[in-house]
Design an enzyme around this catalytic site. Structure first.
Site, PDB file in Angstrom:
ATOM      1  N   ASP A 287     -12.022   3.884  -9.861  1.00 13.89           N
ATOM      2  CA  ASP A 287     -13.205   3.102 -10.714  1.00 13.89           C
ATOM      3  C   ASP A 287     -14.142   2.165 -10.011  1.00 13.89           C
ATOM      4  O   ASP A 287     -13.415   1.261  -9.410  1.00 13.89           O
ATOM      5  CB  ASP A 287     -12.515   2.595 -11.891  1.00 13.89           C
TER       6      ASP A 287
ATOM      7  N   GLU B 129       1.625   7.489   3.675  1.00  6.94           N
ATOM      8  CA  GLU B 129       2.934   7.309   3.528  1.00  6.94           C
ATOM      9  C   GLU B 129       3.562   8.493   2.682  1.00  6.94           C
ATOM     10  O   GLU B 129       4.887   8.734   2.722  1.00  6.94           O
ATOM     11  CB  GLU B 129       3.467   5.998   2.848  1.00  6.94           C
TER      12      GLU B 129
END
Ligand code: GLC
Length: 510
Positions: free
Chosen positions: A193, A244
């Site tokens: 956002d 990751e």
């Protein structure tokens, strides 16, 4: 193909008139059948709901309005079972004023380390009674509010949405942890956002322009709080966090910038994967303007090796049936968008051809814009009206209970329910289903390139290999198709084999 779910208005499972996570889960079959790849859910975190959940009190918990913490893993598991990926919305620019950090900041007082996570500053004028800068809130009014002890805090949106200080290492660490928290719970991606707003010029210069320009700046380069270059370091770090969890977790940026080359900076190889293409969304129904946006987009994003994306509507803008002034144009626009190289974002209800509800009674308006603008801008509620699913009268299957839907639905949506359209291949839903199915099967669609073909003024014609063509007629005259093509899909009836004004076709070379 990502489908935006405005959770509050999608489907209600518990009868309170507000959509929720279990309601969404119960309708995932509809989305799988529609033929999308992923669902982006607007915020369902704990929130006082001043800005429909974009005022987050706790980013790691579901708000009781939307469900419990069990609902999130159940939603993700069910979506994955149906072959759909789930993107969540992360709101890093600000928190709710009820967030534990902001409460601590208010309590700790001026000069405290707690205040350093936000932007607190003394006021100007003799007694500090004037705001620190002339910055304006996107929702109207000043971007600063004065705390009881006299300091001012910055909020680019509502006063209940104080802006975080992204120069603070704890803020950076908190959001990286938050990403890990949700990725570890199986979430496939994150919509960011206000991705262009996180950093502020530390000198806090005045804008000095008039109010209208400040709210909607025509050119944001050099702006003190939009699209600062430093935001890219934040996204490089986020990209590493996503990495990751393997190569498949993705980000999409909500970045309102003024040029495709500025947008392209967000999607460089070590940053975010995609960004909404608001130039396309903002473009008028005009062939030359659309062609220019398409070319500029493909060029700018191609230069950084990022896929283009296309979007016509979302929960912040007037629905495109209304913007274009005609459902036929909306049908043609859908075929244009879905034929372009790259990905596309659909907003719930566009596949039903819903229009903007422009006559909501004033007393139900919930968007903070309405109050903040002194009742001069009605805000975004008109595109957020709960979906009509079935039946012939409100609530159209949206809720099982007697509580009224949180915004009232127009009675004529009886014709636009998913149920009413499902059996009719000529409906908007029928068109979207057919287009999405063709898009999945046709080797020329999705990623790739396009080649423009000669066409009269007002007609867009392009081909994609192998063997696909798209023609969109934005002129006032019917357009005669060449003889060596076969129509795969049309946005509406052809006129004696010709594409009528405001019509579009997908073609195969025969
Ligand atoms: C984004 C959201 C919008 C929200 C604002 C503040 O623009 O899409 O709905 O009001 O950010 O968080």
């Amino acid at each position: 193909m990502v489908y935006e779910v405005y959770v509050r208005s999608f489907a209600d499972s518990n009868g309170d008139g507000t959509g929720d996570l279990a309601g969404l889960r119960s309708r995932l079959g509809y989305l799988a059948e529609l033929g999308i790849d992923a669902v982006w859910t607007t915020p369902w975190y704990r929130s006082p709901m001043v800005d429909g959940g974009y005022d987050v009190e706790d980013h790691r918990e579901a708000d009781p309005l939307f469900g419990s913490d069990h609902d999130v893993p159940e939603l993700v598991a069910e979506a994955h079972r149906l072959g759909l990926r789930v993107l969540i919305d992360v709101v890093p620019n600000h928190t709710s004023d009820r967030h534990r950090w902001f409460r601590a900041a208010l309590a700790a007082g001026p000069g405290s380390p707690e205040r350093a996570r936000y932007h607190f500053r003394p006021g100007r004028g003799r007694g500090g009674e004037l705001p620190p800068t002339d910055w304006r809130s996107v929702f109207g009014g000043p971007a600063w509010t004065r705390a009881a002890d006299g300091e001012w805090f910055l909020h680019l949106f509502a006063p209940e949405q104080p802006d975080l200080n992204w120069d603070h290492p704890e803020v950076r660490a908190e959001f990286e942890d938050l990403l890990r928290f949700w990725f570890a719970r199986g979430v496939d991606g994150v919509r960011i956002d206000v991705a262009h707003g996180l950093l502020k010029d530390p000198a806090f210069p005045d804008l000095g322009a008039d109010e209208e320009e400040i709210a909607q700046p025509p050119d944001r380069s050099g702006h003190p709080h939009w699209d600062l270059d430093g935001v890219h370091d934040i996204y490089r770090a986020w990209r590493k966090v996503a990495g990751e969890f393997g190569p498949d977790r993705v980000f999409v940026a909500e970045a309102w910038v003024d040029r495709p080359d500025r947008l392209a900076r967000y999607v460089r190889p070590d940053e975010l994967h995609t960004a909404f293409n608001f130039d396309f969304l903002r473009c008028d129904w005009d062939a030359a303007a659309l062609r220019e946006v398409i070319d500029r987009t493909l060029e700018a994003l191609g230069a950084v090796g990022a896929p283009a994306t296309w979007v016509l509507s979302n929960h912040d803008v007037v629905r495109h049936v209304t913007r274009f002034g005609d459902p036929r144009r909306a049908r043609a626009a859908a075929l244009l968008m879905l034929a372009l190289p790259g990905g596309a974002y659909l907003y719930q209800g566009e596949e039903l051809g819903l229009e903007e509800v422009e006559d909501l009674p004033e007393e139900v308006l919930a968007d903070p814009t309405w109050e903040r603008s002194g009742h001069t801008r009605r805000g975004r509620d008109g595109c957020r009206v709960p979906l009509p699913w079935s039946g012939s009268a409100p609530p159209f299957g949206f809720t099982a209970g007697d509580a009224p839907t949180w915004l009232p639905q127009p009675a004529h949506w009886a014709e636009l329910t998913a149920e009413a359209q499902a059996a009719d291949p000529g409906s908007m839903l029928g068109l979207y289903r057919a287009a999405l199915a063709t898009r999945r099967e046709h080797p020329a669609l999705g990623d790739g390139t396009l080649t423009w073909r000669p066409a009269p003024d007002g007609v867009l014609s392009f081909t994609r290999e192998p063997g696909f063509g798209c023609v969109v007629n934005l002129s006032a005259e019917p357009y005669e198709l060449p003889g060596d093509v076969r129509v795969l899909l049309a946005s509406g009836p052809l006129d004696d084999g010709r594409v009528p004004p405001d019509g579009a076709v997908w073609l195969a070379r025969s």
